[in-house]
Design an enzyme around this catalytic site. Structure first.
Site, PDB file in Angstrom:
ATOM      1  N   LYS A  82       0.859  -1.194   0.000  1.00 28.29           N
ATOM      2  CA  LYS A  82       0.000   0.000   0.000  1.00 28.29           C
ATOM      3  C   LYS A  82       0.884   1.228   0.000  1.00 28.29           C
ATOM      4  O   LYS A  82       1.971   1.243   0.605  1.00 28.29           O
ATOM      5  CB  LYS A  82      -0.861   0.039   1.271  1.00 28.29           C
ATOM      6  CG  LYS A  82      -2.106   0.879   1.099  1.00 28.29           C
ATOM      7  CD  LYS A  82      -3.157   0.077   0.368  1.00 28.29           C
ATOM      8  CE  LYS A  82      -4.415   0.833   0.108  1.00 28.29           C
ATOM      9  NZ  LYS A  82      -5.401   0.002  -0.607  1.00 28.29           N
ATOM     10  N   GLY A 179     -21.666   5.603   2.114  1.00 34.46           N
ATOM     11  CA  GLY A 179     -20.652   6.047   1.141  1.00 34.46           C
ATOM     12  C   GLY A 179     -21.105   5.751  -0.276  1.00 34.46           C
ATOM     13  O   GLY A 179     -21.112   4.600  -0.706  1.00 34.46           O
ATOM     14  N   GLY A 181     -19.759   6.491  -3.203  1.00 29.24           N
ATOM     15  CA  GLY A 181     -18.646   6.796  -4.100  1.00 29.24           C
ATOM     16  C   GLY A 181     -18.615   5.804  -5.252  1.00 29.24           C
ATOM     17  O   GLY A 181     -19.654   5.296  -5.680  1.00 29.24           O
ATOM     18  N   ASN A 182     -17.411   5.506  -5.728  1.00 31.97           N
ATOM     19  CA  ASN A 182     -17.274   4.645  -6.908  1.00 31.97           C
ATOM     20  C   ASN A 182     -17.925   3.283  -6.719  1.00 31.97           C
ATOM     21  O   ASN A 182     -18.687   2.824  -7.562  1.00 31.97           O
ATOM     22  CB  ASN A 182     -15.787   4.454  -7.222  1.00 31.97           C
ATOM     23  CG  ASN A 182     -15.153   5.770  -7.634  1.00 31.97           C
ATOM     24  OD1 ASN A 182     -15.741   6.532  -8.378  1.00 31.97           O
ATOM     25  ND2 ASN A 182     -13.966   6.038  -7.124  1.00 31.97           N
ATOM     26  N   VAL A 183     -17.615   2.633  -5.614  1.00 32.12           N
ATOM     27  CA  VAL A 183     -18.159   1.289  -5.387  1.00 32.12           C
ATOM     28  C   VAL A 183     -19.623   1.384  -4.949  1.00 32.12           C
ATOM     29  O   VAL A 183     -20.488   0.653  -5.454  1.00 32.12           O
ATOM     30  CB  VAL A 183     -17.340   0.534  -4.312  1.00 32.12           C
ATOM     31  CG1 VAL A 183     -17.932  -0.843  -4.054  1.00 32.12           C
ATOM     32  CG2 VAL A 183     -15.886   0.417  -4.732  1.00 32.12           C
TER      33      VAL A 183
HETATM   34  P1  NAD Z   1     -14.712   6.655  -2.961  1.00 29.33           P
HETATM   35  O1  NAD Z   1     -13.790   7.618  -2.329  1.00 29.33           O
HETATM   36  O2  NAD Z   1     -15.083   6.795  -4.400  1.00 29.33           O
HETATM   37  O3  NAD Z   1     -16.082   6.573  -2.143  1.00 29.33           O
HETATM   38  C1  NAD Z   1     -16.178   6.696  -0.761  1.00 29.33           C
HETATM   39  C2  NAD Z   1     -17.344   7.637  -0.505  1.00 29.33           C
HETATM   40  O4  NAD Z   1     -17.646   7.631   0.881  1.00 29.33           O
HETATM   41  C3  NAD Z   1     -17.058   9.088  -0.901  1.00 29.33           C
HETATM   42  O5  NAD Z   1     -18.091   9.553  -1.745  1.00 29.33           O
HETATM   43  C4  NAD Z   1     -17.027   9.815   0.442  1.00 29.33           C
HETATM   44  O6  NAD Z   1     -17.481  11.157   0.346  1.00 29.33           O
HETATM   45  C5  NAD Z   1     -17.952   8.965   1.260  1.00 29.33           C
HETATM   46  N1  NAD Z   1     -17.751   9.033   2.709  1.00 29.33           N
HETATM   47  C6  NAD Z   1     -16.588   9.151   3.400  1.00 29.33           C
HETATM   48  N2  NAD Z   1     -16.823   9.123   4.713  1.00 29.33           N
HETATM   49  C7  NAD Z   1     -18.159   8.969   4.864  1.00 29.33           C
HETATM   50  C8  NAD Z   1     -19.004   8.875   5.972  1.00 29.33           C
HETATM   51  N3  NAD Z   1     -18.535   8.924   7.216  1.00 29.33           N
HETATM   52  N4  NAD Z   1     -20.335   8.717   5.767  1.00 29.33           N
HETATM   53  C9  NAD Z   1     -20.843   8.671   4.508  1.00 29.33           C
HETATM   54  N5  NAD Z   1     -20.085   8.781   3.404  1.00 29.33           N
HETATM   55  C10 NAD Z   1     -18.758   8.915   3.572  1.00 29.33           C
HETATM   56  O7  NAD Z   1     -14.061   5.206  -2.677  1.00 29.33           O
HETATM   57  P2  NAD Z   1     -14.464   3.831  -3.365  1.00 29.33           P
HETATM   58  O8  NAD Z   1     -13.512   3.544  -4.465  1.00 29.33           O
HETATM   59  O9  NAD Z   1     -15.922   3.789  -3.621  1.00 29.33           O
HETATM   60  O10 NAD Z   1     -14.112   2.824  -2.189  1.00 29.33           O
HETATM   61  C11 NAD Z   1     -14.941   2.735  -1.045  1.00 29.33           C
HETATM   62  C12 NAD Z   1     -14.257   1.877   0.011  1.00 29.33           C
HETATM   63  O11 NAD Z   1     -14.017   0.570  -0.530  1.00 29.33           O
HETATM   64  C13 NAD Z   1     -12.900   2.404   0.463  1.00 29.33           C
HETATM   65  O12 NAD Z   1     -12.696   2.075   1.817  1.00 29.33           O
HETATM   66  C14 NAD Z   1     -11.918   1.615  -0.378  1.00 29.33           C
HETATM   67  O13 NAD Z   1     -10.664   1.479   0.239  1.00 29.33           O
HETATM   68  C15 NAD Z   1     -12.624   0.278  -0.445  1.00 29.33           C
HETATM   69  N6  NAD Z   1     -12.263  -0.511  -1.620  1.00 29.33           N
HETATM   70  C16 NAD Z   1     -12.436   0.023  -2.849  1.00 29.33           C
HETATM   71  C17 NAD Z   1     -12.095  -0.713  -3.961  1.00 29.33           C
HETATM   72  C18 NAD Z   1     -12.310  -0.162  -5.341  1.00 29.33           C
HETATM   73  O14 NAD Z   1     -12.309  -0.955  -6.313  1.00 29.33           O
HETATM   74  N7  NAD Z   1     -12.521   1.130  -5.506  1.00 29.33           N
HETATM   75  C19 NAD Z   1     -11.553  -2.001  -3.824  1.00 29.33           C
HETATM   76  C20 NAD Z   1     -11.419  -2.531  -2.529  1.00 29.33           C
HETATM   77  C21 NAD Z   1     -11.775  -1.771  -1.429  1.00 29.33           C
END
Ligand code: NAD
Length: 371
Positions: A82, A179, A181-183
């Site tokens: 990481k 959250g 976001g992307n996922v």
């Molecule tokens: P992202 O940053 O696109 O989405 C996270 C979202 O959560 C953001 O929109 C943010 O504003 C929101 N957020 C943050 N704190 C919050 C809270 N307290 N309450 C409500 N919303 C909140 O990230 P992502 O790519 O969607 O990933 C989400 C999680 O999954 C992360 O922890 C990441 O490490 C994990 N993850 C992601 C992937 C991937 O393929 N992107 C793979 C494995 C693990």
């Protein structure tokens, strides 16, 4: 309290931790390489406004180690790594990411970088100007990694519902997604398509508004989502959100989401078990992007989403069945099994004639993979 880096490395079996500083761009970052006994260390680059250097280093160590466990259980020929970047207002992102690219290049293939919180297509492109050991966004890359993660999380939820209640029955389910976001967004789409009721929370007002416009879902204030009665609580934001105060407020039967390290401490997995809440370990269920990114790097093939679903579902099913048979917390069973596999890989690497994994071939035009 200071972090004793070498002690922590020895305790958790780390191979390498690097501190990076670049005067010109303002970059301050840590690189963690936990395990390369079966192949390169795979891990995303997280950029976050950490409170201080200590929290960034701890996050780097925890996330790298979790990636090794993720690789071991998902059958990936590689281990965990990481990079965490301490974000701040003066950070010049483009040169900072290029600097990271040069640092990754110097590792000569021991570390292979991907996206994470704060690192999307633009940032990956800047890294890729300096190294080939990085996931390429767009054409020439493994494709939509968030969709791969969401596919695994969805399959994990389905496996947990079957294990807990004997059926998925999405049209009767309420899922709280923390959250968007992307996922989280891909998951909302999938859940709505199956007829589930979705409740969401999002701290970013722009994303919250976009969700309101796009979907007919209930949005609750961040911090109150843990109080919502539901079948599945799905953390897709940041880690450490399940702790002594939040766990006792949960009104769900299952916790299953993509957020890395959502348990503030290992004992919270045990606490969820005691409360009768089925916790699907994050490093088992969020392996979709790793499977797709790592296998693309090693074979040039982007693993199909339905194959990811099958693989994640199968591992989740095995972990939950073993935990149920032994009446133990799935989080602990999964950690023990992953650590057993990591020890085996390390033993095999020390004795090359033993059943060590074959050296994977690189993606066409990609860099050689070192192990
Ligand atoms: P992202 O940053 O696109 O989405 C996270 C979202 O959560 C953001 O929109 C943010 O504003 C929101 N957020 C943050 N704190 C919050 C809270 N307290 N309450 C409500 N919303 C909140 O990230 P992502 O790519 O969607 O990933 C989400 C999680 O999954 C992360 O922890 C990441 O490490 C994990 N993850 C992601 C992937 C991937 O393929 N992107 C793979 C494995 C693990």
């Amino acid at each position: 309290m200071a972090v004793h880096v070498l002690d922590a490395m020895a305790r958790e079996g780390f191979e390498q931790v690097i501190a990076l500083h670049d005067r010109d761009s303002g970059l301050r970052a840590f690189v963690g390489v936990h395990d390369t006994s079966a192949g390169p260390a795979f891990g995303g680059i997280r950029r976050f406004p950490y409170r201080d250097e200590r929290s960034a280093l701890i996050d780097c160590l925890r996330l790298s180690r979790a990636m090794s466990r993720k690789c071991a259980l998902a059958g990936i020929r590689g281990g965990g790594g990481k990079i965490v970047v301490l974000d701040h207002a003066e950070l010049q992102r483009e040169p900072a990411y290029a600097h990271l690219g040069r640092a990754i290049e110097r590792l000569g293939g021991r570390y292979y970088a991907g996206p994470d919180v704060g690192t999307g297509p633009d940032e990956l492109r800047w890294v890729a100007t300096e190294t080939a050991y990085v996931t390429r966004p767009g054409e020439g890359g493994p494709g939509h990694l968030e969709a791969a993660t969401a596919a695994g999380v969805f399959a994990g939820m389905a496996a947990a519902l079957r294990a807990d209640e004997g059926e998925e029955a999405w049209e009767r389910r309420t899922v709280v997604v923390q959250g968007l976001g992307n996922v989280g967004q891909v998951l909302v789409e999938r859940l709505l398509a199956r007829g589930a009721r979705v409740v969401g929370s999002e701290i970013d007002p722009v994303r919250e508004e976009a969700a309101r416009e796009k979907w007919d879902i209930e949005l609750v204030r961040p911090g109150t989502e843990v109080d919502v009665e539901c079948d599945v609580f799905c953390p897709c934001a940041m880690g450490g959100i399940l702790h002594d105060l939040t766990i006792q407020r949960l009104r769900t039967r299952i916790v299953c989401g993509s957020a890395n390290n959502p348990l503030a401490h290992r004992r919270h997995g045990q606490r969820l078990h005691e409360l009768g809440i089925l916790y699907v370990p994050d490093f088992v269920v969020s392996a979709g992007a790793l499977i797709r990114g790592a296998e693309f790097h090693q074979t040039g093939r982007a693993t199909a989403l339905d194959e990811i679903e099958r693989r994640v579902s199968s591992v989740v099913g095995d972990v939950l069945a073993l935990a149920a048979a032994e009446q133990r917390a799935p989080s602990i069973v999964a950690i023990e099994e992953a650590d057993r596999r990591i020890r085996e890989r390390r033993r095999a690497a020390r004795t090359p004639d033993a059943a060590s994994p074959p050296t994977p071939s690189p993606a066409p035009g990609g860099p050689p993979v070192t192990s």
